[in-house]
Write an enzyme that holds these catalytic residues in place. Structure first.
Site, mmCIF file in Angstrom:
data_model
loop_
_atom_site.group_PDB
_atom_site.id
_atom_site.type_symbol
_atom_site.label_atom_id
_atom_site.label_comp_id
_atom_site.label_asym_id
_atom_site.label_seq_id
_atom_site.Cartn_x
_atom_site.Cartn_y
_atom_site.Cartn_z
ATOM 1 N N HIS A 1 0.441 0.011 -10.022
ATOM 2 C CA HIS A 1 -0.320 -0.954 -9.219
ATOM 3 C C HIS A 1 -0.720 -2.175 -10.056
ATOM 4 O O HIS A 1 -1.883 -2.582 -10.097
ATOM 5 C CB HIS A 1 -1.570 -0.295 -8.626
ATOM 6 C CG HIS A 1 -1.929 -0.829 -7.272
ATOM 7 N ND1 HIS A 1 -2.282 -0.027 -6.217
ATOM 8 C CD2 HIS A 1 -1.980 -2.096 -6.804
ATOM 9 C CE1 HIS A 1 -2.550 -0.769 -5.158
ATOM 10 N NE2 HIS A 1 -2.363 -2.029 -5.484
ATOM 11 N N ASP B 1 5.254 -0.098 -6.726
ATOM 12 C CA ASP B 1 4.073 -0.441 -7.520
ATOM 13 C C ASP B 1 2.832 0.239 -6.960
ATOM 14 O O ASP B 1 1.746 0.092 -7.506
ATOM 15 C CB ASP B 1 3.868 -1.960 -7.547
ATOM 16 C CG ASP B 1 2.770 -2.374 -8.516
ATOM 17 O OD1 ASP B 1 2.828 -1.956 -9.686
ATOM 18 O OD2 ASP B 1 1.845 -3.093 -8.089
ATOM 19 N N ARG C 1 0.845 -1.187 0.000
ATOM 20 C CA ARG C 1 0.000 0.000 0.000
ATOM 21 C C ARG C 1 0.880 1.236 0.000
ATOM 22 O O ARG C 1 1.896 1.297 0.692
ATOM 23 C CB ARG C 1 -0.919 0.015 1.232
ATOM 24 C CG ARG C 1 -2.008 -1.051 1.211
ATOM 25 C CD ARG C 1 -3.042 -0.751 0.123
ATOM 26 N NE ARG C 1 -4.134 -1.717 0.119
ATOM 27 C CZ ARG C 1 -4.168 -2.807 -0.608
ATOM 28 N NH1 ARG C 1 -3.140 -3.110 -1.382
ATOM 29 N NH2 ARG C 1 -5.213 -3.627 -0.562
#
Length: 330
Positions: free
Chosen positions: A296, A259, A235
């Site tokens: 992501h 990411d 996260r």
């Protein structure tokens, strides 16, 4: 029975079609719209909904779902931190998630990104594009010589540990909740400070919680070895981005593979070609040769997408038929 799926991407549609064919007693409708105050009325007449979003699902939306007699909500992702779960619980709405659509997908991606950092891939690509075919000074490092500190030993963290061990790397781990097998192997350290001091690589596989907000901040970076590598496919809020920039500038952090980013929603999974990105922090990180930023996508494999759709619909059908399901968040 009727289920409405929100936020449906084109790559998900074949898996919805397959599930629908196997469940002719259910009518599944699809919409690309995310669940919000404008689209919530589309759920009228449905028994349950499937959603895919990180945008907030606030109290008002859950209240409107109840008015439409919709009490089964199934997320196609892991995270439920953007939902007003307290409100949903008070209203009698059941919520499920998909906690393990493909741990291997995310674990494999993080390792592949670290390998690119260690081998200076982005620097060499730039040099080769300019027809500079010299090796020096960009000598690489080997993964088998690293000590990888894994923060979070859930399904993804454990999958990553197996891969790192396959490369011959030493692994240490930290988690509030210990896995019994890893405990027997003596992998765990007692504190994050101990992990920081032992590691040449730190990879994050922890959830986004209030306690974990900006886990890697100025104080955390100060405790790490000089030249440490950072990998985050967990996260964005786990890292204080400004503190990371300072650590990169000083050389405390040799490079990072990100990411996920704490202010990613306006950027990731959007076509921003030929547009100015109005985020100086993001632009700073994105421009660096020793930072790999990806939108992501660690989860984004055919296996994961299939599981996200199939498991979510299975859960939603179970909630509709029985009022309970596996992977209930509430």
């Amino acid at each position: 029975m009727k289920i409405l799926a929100y936020g449906v991407r084109d790559d998900e549609r074949p898996y919805f079609k397959t599930w629908q064919a196997a469940h002719p007693e259910v009518t599944v409708s699809l919409t690309p719209a995310i669940l919000d105050e404008h689209s919530v009325d589309e759920a009228a007449g449905c028994d349950g909904i499937s959603i895919l979003q990180t945008d907030p699902v606030g109290p008002a939306i859950f209240e409107r779902l109840v008015k439409e007699n919709v009490r089964a909500v199934s997320s196609r992702i892991v995270g439920a931190d953007a939902m007003a779960l307290d409100t949903a619980k008070k209203l009698g709405i059941k919520v499920t998630n998909v906690p393990a659509y493909s741990p291997a997908a995310i674990a494999e991606f993080t390792v592949s990104q670290l390998l690119q950092l260690l081998r200076n891939t982005r620097r060499f690509e730039a040099k080769i594009h300019a027809q500079d075919f010299r090796w020096a000074p960009d000598v690489s490092q080997e993964l088998n010589q690293q000590t990888v500190g894994v923060i979070g030993t859930g399904r993804i963290g454990r999958a990553a540990i197996k891969i790192y061990r396959g490369f011959g790397a030493k692994v240490v781990a930290y988690d509030v909740y210990h896995n019994a097998e890893l405990e027997k192997e003596g992998v765990y350290v007692d504190s994050l400070a101990e992990l920081y001091q032992a590691s040449t690589v730190i990879t994050l596989h922890a959830p986004a919680t209030k306690d974990d907000f900006h886990m890697l901040d100025q104080d955390a970076f100060a405790q790490m070895n000089d030249g440490v590598w950072i990998v985050n496919a967990g996260r964005g809020t786990l890292i204080d981005s400004q503190a990371l920039i300072t650590a990169l500038d000083s050389g405390k952090v040799a490079g990072a593979a990100l990411d996920t980013y704490e202010k990613e929603l306006p950027i990731f999974n959007h076509d921003l070609r030929n547009q100015q990105i109005d985020d100086p922090t993001f632009n700073n990180l994105f421009a660096r040769e020793n930072v790999l930023m990806t939108p992501h996508i660690a989860f984004y494999t055919n296996v994961a997408v299939k599981n996200m759709v199939t498991v979510s619909l299975d859960h939603n059908l179970s909630l509709i038929q029985t009022g309970v399901s596996e992977d209930q968040v509430i």
